[in-house]
Design a protein around this motif. Structure first.
Motif, mmCIF file in Angstrom:
data_model
loop_
_atom_site.group_PDB
_atom_site.id
_atom_site.type_symbol
_atom_site.label_atom_id
_atom_site.label_comp_id
_atom_site.label_asym_id
_atom_site.label_seq_id
_atom_site.Cartn_x
_atom_site.Cartn_y
_atom_site.Cartn_z
ATOM 1 N N LYS A 113 -57.860 -5.893 -11.026
ATOM 2 C CA LYS A 113 -56.432 -5.542 -11.013
ATOM 3 C C LYS A 113 -55.653 -6.339 -12.057
ATOM 4 C CE LYS A 113 -55.818 -3.834 -6.300
ATOM 5 N NZ LYS A 113 -57.240 -3.709 -5.931
ATOM 6 N N CYS A 114 -56.199 -7.492 -12.453
ATOM 7 C CA CYS A 114 -55.527 -8.313 -13.463
ATOM 8 C C CYS A 114 -56.080 -8.059 -14.863
ATOM 9 C CB CYS A 114 -55.651 -9.794 -13.101
ATOM 10 S SG CYS A 114 -54.710 -10.242 -11.626
ATOM 11 N N GLY A 115 -56.821 -6.956 -15.030
ATOM 12 C CA GLY A 115 -57.284 -6.570 -16.358
ATOM 13 C C GLY A 115 -58.579 -7.213 -16.799
ATOM 14 N N ALA A 170 -48.772 -2.999 -20.086
ATOM 15 C CA ALA A 170 -48.265 -2.000 -19.140
ATOM 16 C C ALA A 170 -49.218 -1.839 -17.956
ATOM 17 C CB ALA A 170 -48.064 -0.667 -19.853
ATOM 18 N N ALA A 171 -50.531 -1.854 -18.232
ATOM 19 C CA ALA A 171 -51.511 -1.729 -17.155
ATOM 20 C C ALA A 171 -51.435 -2.912 -16.196
ATOM 21 C CB ALA A 171 -52.915 -1.609 -17.749
ATOM 22 N N VAL A 172 -51.328 -4.127 -16.745
ATOM 23 C CA VAL A 172 -51.233 -5.316 -15.899
ATOM 24 C C VAL A 172 -49.927 -5.293 -15.097
ATOM 25 C CG1 VAL A 172 -51.023 -7.832 -15.924
ATOM 26 C CG2 VAL A 172 -52.720 -6.712 -17.371
ATOM 27 N N ASP A 199 -42.971 -0.116 -15.413
ATOM 28 C CA ASP A 199 -44.221 -0.306 -14.665
ATOM 29 C C ASP A 199 -44.098 -1.392 -13.608
ATOM 30 O OD1 ASP A 199 -46.269 1.532 -15.874
ATOM 31 O OD2 ASP A 199 -45.613 0.516 -17.688
ATOM 32 N N LEU A 200 -43.317 -2.428 -13.882
ATOM 33 C CA LEU A 200 -43.117 -3.467 -12.869
ATOM 34 C C LEU A 200 -42.227 -2.979 -11.733
ATOM 35 C CD1 LEU A 200 -42.562 -6.706 -14.984
ATOM 36 C CD2 LEU A 200 -44.386 -6.323 -13.324
ATOM 37 N N ALA A 201 -41.247 -2.142 -12.057
ATOM 38 C CA ALA A 201 -40.263 -1.666 -11.077
ATOM 39 C C ALA A 201 -39.758 -2.832 -10.235
ATOM 40 C CB ALA A 201 -40.869 -0.583 -10.183
ATOM 41 N N PRO A 202 -39.134 -3.846 -10.856
ATOM 42 C CA PRO A 202 -38.753 -5.053 -10.112
ATOM 43 C C PRO A 202 -37.725 -4.761 -9.022
ATOM 44 C CG PRO A 202 -37.695 -5.022 -12.270
ATOM 45 C CD PRO A 202 -38.680 -3.887 -12.271
ATOM 46 N N HIS A 203 -37.809 -5.554 -7.945
ATOM 47 C CA HIS A 203 -36.811 -5.444 -6.896
ATOM 48 C C HIS A 203 -35.474 -6.021 -7.354
ATOM 49 C CE1 HIS A 203 -40.750 -5.476 -4.832
ATOM 50 N NE2 HIS A 203 -40.173 -4.664 -3.963
#
Length: 477
Positions: A113-115, A170-172, A199-203
């Motif tokens: 998941k971390c590339g 972007a993938a990470v 991609d992060l879609a931060p809160h």
């Protein structure tokens, strides 16, 4: 949490050279003098949340990130969830397949998941990896450790994905969002790249700027407007045929008229007084992102950012350099004062954001600002004139002015020193610099520079309009 962050101007380590810089530019006057990064800024951070700080280098995002992390660590010390700073982790001297303190299958899933899904990498130690690969392993190790408490904690990472190519970044970023949702681990991230937000879609997001305080989306939003709307454009800084050999974004720099109200956004970057006198004319430098950059258009409010300002103010009553150049005395008649105010201004403030310094922009910016200034003569009295030739490169002439002989036995006498800046006089009540201005400039020896601006386009246009008005008035008679 609400963050108020500022830096003291006094250096942590003193030396002869730091003392020389501080004394010359008035940066070492009072222990209370500070550079404010943010004041009462709302920030929502913690487990289960992605908090993203973005902005150009030097805008304060890393400082805010550390301040938020310090708050969370204080909570962790009181029994709260753990906080793991990815940048501070000591990397183990073991192959990646053995390096995470969890089971093999879970470790492989987390590394993927971390590339780090390539099996051959699992056989390498962190010391054998590239910088980008080590960044991804640090991220995996930090996530693993953040899950080691009674409840999920938070991972802190500065310059997030800065060493990765943009596709991999972007993938990470996408997988960080998934990890946050799946594990409850929170992420405090800072980056100069605006392309990761989708991609992060931060809160929660905080946008730091080159000029002005940071913007938090936790603050009640105001209707955004194009910052260039309503401003009189002065065109590009460089003509299209003058871009060869210049920095790549030179064609994106634009000029507009500025006002006194624009000064506070730049005041903290000026080495001396944060106040400014009567502004007669001003020019602002903007970096306007072209279409296609970070998915924005030129009409988007976030694509135009102020990065420089030049303010022309009313001149002081008398200056030795001016008297020497024009052959005038220190006494003025009302007619003489009126003529001086109509023909002369002082270039009192010139500030470029630190990111844009060293790019050979100062001299062209000042020259363009002077060309747009409708006054025949422009003077400047500045300490920088002793160490940096940008004013001379923009058309000013530097005069070797000798200071007036001191009549005081006290060094840096307030009244005597005030005369350098045009204060003083022969009346019963002689004007002097303020105590703060004197304290900041008492060791300075400013240079006097003058520019003959009579051939500037703005002056020629002003003269043409004046002649035309006079002709029309003659016709009316």
């Amino acid at each position: 949490m609400h963050l108020s962050v500022s830096h003291p101007l006094r250096p942590r380590r003193r030396s002869l050279n730091t003392a020389r810089v501080a004394a010359s530019f008035g940066l070492d006057v009072a222990p209370a003098d500070r550079l404010t990064i943010a004041e009462d800024l709302p920030v929502h951070a913690g487990p289960g949340r992605i908090t993203l700080f973005t902005g150009p280098s030097g805008s304060g995002k890393s400082t805010l990130l550390r301040a938020a992390a310090d708050r969370l660590e204080s909570d962790a010390a009181a029994g709260g969830p753990p906080v793991v700073r990815a940048d501070a982790l000591t990397l183990p001297d073991r192959p990646l397949a053995d390096a995470l303190p969890i089971g093999f299958d879970a470790a492989c899933a987390l590394l993927s998941k971390c590339g780090l899904a390539e099996p051959r990498l699992l056989l390498r130690t962190p010391a054998e990896l590239s910088d980008g690969q080590r960044f991804r392993f640090r991220l995996a190790l930090a996530v693993c450790l953040a899950q080691g408490g009674k409840e999920p904690g938070a991972v802190v990472c500065d310059e997030f994905a800065a060493v990765l190519d943009r596709t991999l970044a972007a993938a990470v970023a996408h997988n960080v969002r998934r990890l946050c949702a799946a594990t409850g681990v929170g992420f405090l991230l800072a980056t100069t790249h605006d392309d990761l937000a989708d991609d992060l879609a931060p809160h929660h997001a905080v946008r730091c700027r080159s000029a002005g305080p940071p913007l938090s989306d936790a603050t009640p939003a105001e209707e955004e407007q194009n910052p260039l709307a309503g401003r009189r454009s002065l065109g590009p800084l460089f003509a299209p045929d003058d871009l060869d050999g210049r920095i790549s974004f030179a064609g994106d720099l634009r000029l507009t008229v500025a006002s006194r109200g624009d000064w506070p956004a730049f005041a903290d970057w000026h080495y001396r007084a944060h106040t400014v006198g009567v502004v007669r004319f001003g020019v602002m430098l903007w970096h306007v992102r072209p279409p296609g950059v970070i998915g924005k258009s030129d009409e988007s409010p976030s694509t135009a950012e102020p990065v420089g300002i030049a303010l022309f103010c009313s001149p002081p009553l008398s200056l030795r350099g001016r008297n020497q150049y024009f052959g005038t005395g220190s006494r003025w008649t009302s007619a003489g004062l009126k003529a001086m105010n109509a023909q002369l201004v002082t270039l009192s403030r010139v500030v470029l954001h630190p990111t844009y310094r060293g790019c050979s922009l100062a001299a062209p910016f000042v020259a363009a600002a002077c060309d747009a200034c409708p006054f025949p003569w422009i003077e400047s009295l500045t300490q920088l004139g002793q160490t940096h030739p940008f004013l001379e490169r923009s058309g000013f002439v530097k005069l070797p002015v000798e200071p007036a002989p001191s009549r005081s036995s006290k060094p840096n006498d307030l009244r005597q020193h005030s005369a350098l800046y045009g204060a003083g006089g022969r009346g019963k009540k002689k004007a002097t610099l303020s105590a703060v201005s004197h304290a900041k400039s008492r060791h300075a020896a400013p240079a006097y520079l003058i520019r003959d601006n009579r051939s500037a386009p703005a002056v020629l246009e002003t003269n043409r309009l004046t002649r035309r008005r006079q002709e029309l008035e003659g016709c009316d008679e």
